[in-house]
Motif scaffolding. Structure first.
Motif, PDB file in Angstrom:
ATOM      1  N   GLY A 132       0.857  -0.879   0.043  1.00 30.82           N
ATOM      2  CA  GLY A 132       0.050  -0.115   0.082  1.00 30.82           C
ATOM      3  C   GLY A 132       0.689   1.252   0.007  1.00 30.82           C
ATOM      4  N   ALA A 133       2.065   1.216   0.254  1.00 27.89           N
ATOM      5  CA  ALA A 133       3.037   2.347   0.031  1.00 27.89           C
ATOM      6  C   ALA A 133       3.990   2.094  -1.188  1.00 27.89           C
ATOM      7  CB  ALA A 133       3.732   2.269   1.409  1.00 27.89           C
ATOM      8  N   PHE A 134       4.353   3.466  -1.574  1.00 22.99           N
ATOM      9  CA  PHE A 134       5.138   3.187  -2.752  1.00 22.99           C
ATOM     10  C   PHE A 134       6.468   3.969  -2.617  1.00 22.99           C
ATOM     11  CE2 PHE A 134       0.833   3.945  -4.080  1.00 22.99           C
ATOM     12  CZ  PHE A 134       0.522   2.755  -4.699  1.00 22.99           C
ATOM     13  N   LYS A 135       7.446   3.294  -3.341  1.00 25.52           N
ATOM     14  CA  LYS A 135       8.895   4.022  -3.480  1.00 25.52           C
ATOM     15  C   LYS A 135       9.167   4.288  -5.099  1.00 25.52           C
ATOM     16  CE  LYS A 135      13.124   3.504  -1.249  1.00 25.52           C
ATOM     17  NZ  LYS A 135      14.027   2.498  -0.758  1.00 25.52           N
ATOM     18  N   PHE A 136       9.177   5.616  -5.274  1.00 22.07           N
ATOM     19  CA  PHE A 136       9.157   6.219  -6.731  1.00 22.07           C
ATOM     20  C   PHE A 136       8.371   5.370  -7.607  1.00 22.07           C
ATOM     21  CE2 PHE A 136      12.894   7.232  -3.936  1.00 22.07           C
ATOM     22  CZ  PHE A 136      12.636   8.558  -3.798  1.00 22.07           C
ATOM     23  N   PRO A 137       7.134   5.163  -7.627  1.00 24.86           N
ATOM     24  CA  PRO A 137       6.301   4.396  -8.617  1.00 24.86           C
ATOM     25  C   PRO A 137       6.508   5.203  -9.939  1.00 24.86           C
ATOM     26  CG  PRO A 137       5.016   5.930  -7.227  1.00 24.86           C
ATOM     27  CD  PRO A 137       6.358   5.908  -6.572  1.00 24.86           C
ATOM     28  N   TYR A 138       6.434   4.406 -11.091  1.00 28.88           N
ATOM     29  CA  TYR A 138       6.745   4.781 -12.260  1.00 28.88           C
ATOM     30  C   TYR A 138       5.439   4.732 -13.204  1.00 28.88           C
ATOM     31  CZ  TYR A 138       9.626   5.470 -16.621  1.00 28.88           C
ATOM     32  OH  TYR A 138       9.821   5.904 -17.766  1.00 28.88           O
ATOM     33  N   ASP A 139       4.707   3.595 -13.297  1.00 24.95           N
ATOM     34  CA  ASP A 139       3.590   3.541 -14.267  1.00 24.95           C
ATOM     35  C   ASP A 139       2.470   2.851 -13.300  1.00 24.95           C
ATOM     36  OD1 ASP A 139       2.176   3.889 -16.725  1.00 24.95           O
ATOM     37  OD2 ASP A 139       3.260   2.072 -17.570  1.00 24.95           O
ATOM     38  N   LEU A 140       0.922   3.364 -14.384  1.00 22.73           N
ATOM     39  CA  LEU A 140      -0.097   3.030 -13.581  1.00 22.73           C
ATOM     40  C   LEU A 140      -1.118   2.745 -14.640  1.00 22.73           C
ATOM     41  CD1 LEU A 140      -2.489   3.832 -11.433  1.00 22.73           C
ATOM     42  CD2 LEU A 140      -2.514   5.870 -12.520  1.00 22.73           C
TER      43      LEU A 140
END
Length: 167
Positions: A132-140
């Motif tokens: 549920g947490a992100f670390k520098f997400p890139y795409d969706l």
């Protein structure tokens, strides 16, 4: 590079929306821009320069980097759900934001400063490695009522239901 409305600085993604308009993640300008399919500028989403948080599609001015809901720090990717809501992934703010078709910020998903996970309407997001947490997400991408987020620095793809539950 241009920071003026309709201008670009490091555009990252271009995609047609369900309304037939063309949308651009203008990463270096901290905004999402909307154009007709003929290329006429319609507006931008983000935080206005020199003003409080703006809501909805703006037609003048420049955007600035921000952390509040509706503001962006490196918007990289976006997609739309069946109701034409816009979801935007922000690499630097480590969150997903949801906007109404009219451009109103609805909520954001990620880890808040107080460690809470899920959809929020206020506060600031921070990086994390728990589900549920992100670390520098890139795409969706949005498909069948779920968000698929490439959580780059955590080496995973997270699946979030439209209601905010994981999986």
């Amino acid at each position: 590079a241009s920071g003026e409305a309709g201008g670009f600085n490091n555009p990252h993604l271009v995609r047609y929306g369900p309304d037939g308009n063309l949308y651009v993640a203008a990463t270096g300008n901290y905004r999402i821009q909307k154009f007709t399919k003929e290329g006429r500028f319609l507006g931008w989403l983000g935080e206005g320069e020199g003003s409080a948080q703006d809501s909805g599609w703006q037609v003048r001015g420049r955007a600035r980097q921000g952390t509040r809901p509706g503001a962006f720090a490196n918007p990289l990717s976006f997609d739309f759900d069946a109701e034409h809501n816009l979801y935007v992934i922000e690499n630097e703010n480590c969150r997903v934001q949801k906007f109404s078709p009219g451009g109103m910020a609805i909520a954001w998903f990620g880890r808040s400063e107080d460690g809470m996970l899920g959809w929020k309407v206020s506060g600031k997001s921070v990086a994390g490695n728990e589900p549920g947490a992100f670390k520098f997400p890139y795409d969706l991408r949005v498909h069948a009522g779920r968000l698929y987020v490439s959580d780059t620095h955590n080496g995973r793809v997270q699946i979030i239901s439209g209601r905010g539950a994981l999986g």
